[in-house]
Design an enzyme around this catalytic site. Structure first.
Site, PDB file in Angstrom:
ATOM      1  N   ARG A 149      -0.779  -5.630   4.652  1.00 44.14           N
ATOM      2  CA  ARG A 149      -0.030  -5.122   3.494  1.00 44.14           C
ATOM      3  C   ARG A 149       1.201  -4.363   3.963  1.00 44.14           C
ATOM      4  O   ARG A 149       1.173  -3.722   5.017  1.00 44.14           O
ATOM      5  CB  ARG A 149      -0.899  -4.165   2.666  1.00 44.14           C
ATOM      6  CG  ARG A 149      -2.134  -4.797   2.092  1.00 44.14           C
ATOM      7  CD  ARG A 149      -2.994  -3.785   1.375  1.00 44.14           C
ATOM      8  NE  ARG A 149      -3.501  -2.786   2.305  1.00 44.14           N
ATOM      9  CZ  ARG A 149      -4.442  -1.895   2.007  1.00 44.14           C
ATOM     10  NH1 ARG A 149      -4.966  -1.847   0.792  1.00 44.14           N
ATOM     11  NH2 ARG A 149      -4.861  -1.023   2.910  1.00 44.14           N
ATOM     12  N   ARG A 160       0.871  -1.175   0.000  1.00 46.87           N
ATOM     13  CA  ARG A 160       0.000   0.000   0.000  1.00 46.87           C
ATOM     14  C   ARG A 160       0.904   1.219   0.000  1.00 46.87           C
ATOM     15  O   ARG A 160       1.784   1.340   0.852  1.00 46.87           O
ATOM     16  CB  ARG A 160      -0.892  -0.040   1.239  1.00 46.87           C
ATOM     17  CG  ARG A 160      -1.758   1.187   1.468  1.00 46.87           C
ATOM     18  CD  ARG A 160      -2.872   1.246   0.430  1.00 46.87           C
ATOM     19  NE  ARG A 160      -3.930   2.147   0.789  1.00 46.87           N
ATOM     20  CZ  ARG A 160      -3.881   3.478   0.749  1.00 46.87           C
ATOM     21  NH1 ARG A 160      -2.759   4.088   0.387  1.00 46.87           N
ATOM     22  NH2 ARG A 160      -4.916   4.204   1.065  1.00 46.87           N
ATOM     23  N   GLU A 214     -11.511   4.554  -5.271  1.00 43.18           N
ATOM     24  CA  GLU A 214     -11.820   3.125  -5.340  1.00 43.18           C
ATOM     25  C   GLU A 214     -12.189   2.770  -6.775  1.00 43.18           C
ATOM     26  O   GLU A 214     -12.688   3.613  -7.523  1.00 43.18           O
ATOM     27  CB  GLU A 214     -12.974   2.788  -4.387  1.00 43.18           C
ATOM     28  CG  GLU A 214     -12.659   3.046  -2.926  1.00 43.18           C
ATOM     29  CD  GLU A 214     -11.534   2.178  -2.392  1.00 43.18           C
ATOM     30  OE1 GLU A 214     -11.420   1.003  -2.791  1.00 43.18           O
ATOM     31  OE2 GLU A 214     -10.757   2.680  -1.559  1.00 43.18           O
TER      32      GLU A 214
END
Length: 155
Positions: A83, A36, A44
């Site tokens: 992540r 990330r 999104e």
């Protein structure tokens, strides 16, 4: 970037998340990690058309770097989803996180303690906003990615 380890990008998931191959043996990947990008929030994918455009722009930046990037960590190295959290540099030494903001494909999203480049990212967003490009343009983003996620929680 000197001093940072280089990794092959295997996939671009959206405008702020990629996957990298972290180890290999005889060319066979042993581990793929999701990364990330720190300090940015991209639309999104379902926030049309900006989610798709943001992903496409990140993919363009990664491909211009021959799908090899340098990774830099800050204080926290993983998020609650497991992540990796990192700053991503291309082969020319450009900070991709900043480039995404500066060109209107992502917005500033600072989460302490990972604030190493917060001032740089703030300046990039001011520049993009002033130029009214990308998500800051006339037909730009109506809701921030964070607002959109609140209204559309993961199932």
């Amino acid at each position: 970037m000197e001093g940072f380890e280089r990794f092959r990008v295997t996939e671009v998931h959206d405008g702020d998340t990629i996957s990298i191959r972290t180890r290999s043996f005889a060319g066979v990947p042993l581990k793929i990690e999701r990364v990330r990008l720190i300090g940015i929030d991209a639309p999104e994918l379902k926030q049309e058309p900006w989610g798709r455009l943001s992903k496409r722009y990140l993919k363009k930046l990664i491909s211009e770097s021959d799908w090899v990037v340098s990774i830099e960590f800050d204080v926290e190295q993983r998020d609650k989803y497991g992540r990796l959290l990192s700053y991503v540099w291309d082969k020319k030494g450009r900070l991709i996180n900043e480039t995404m903001i500066e060109n209107g494909y992502a917005m500033l999203y600072t989460i302490p303690p990972n604030v190493k480049y917060a001032e740089k990212f703030t300046a990039a967003q001011k520049k993009a906003h002033a130029r009214q490009i990308g998500i800051w343009g006339k037909k730009g983003l109506r809701k921030s990615p964070e607002q959109w996620r609140m209204e559309h929680p993961r199932q």
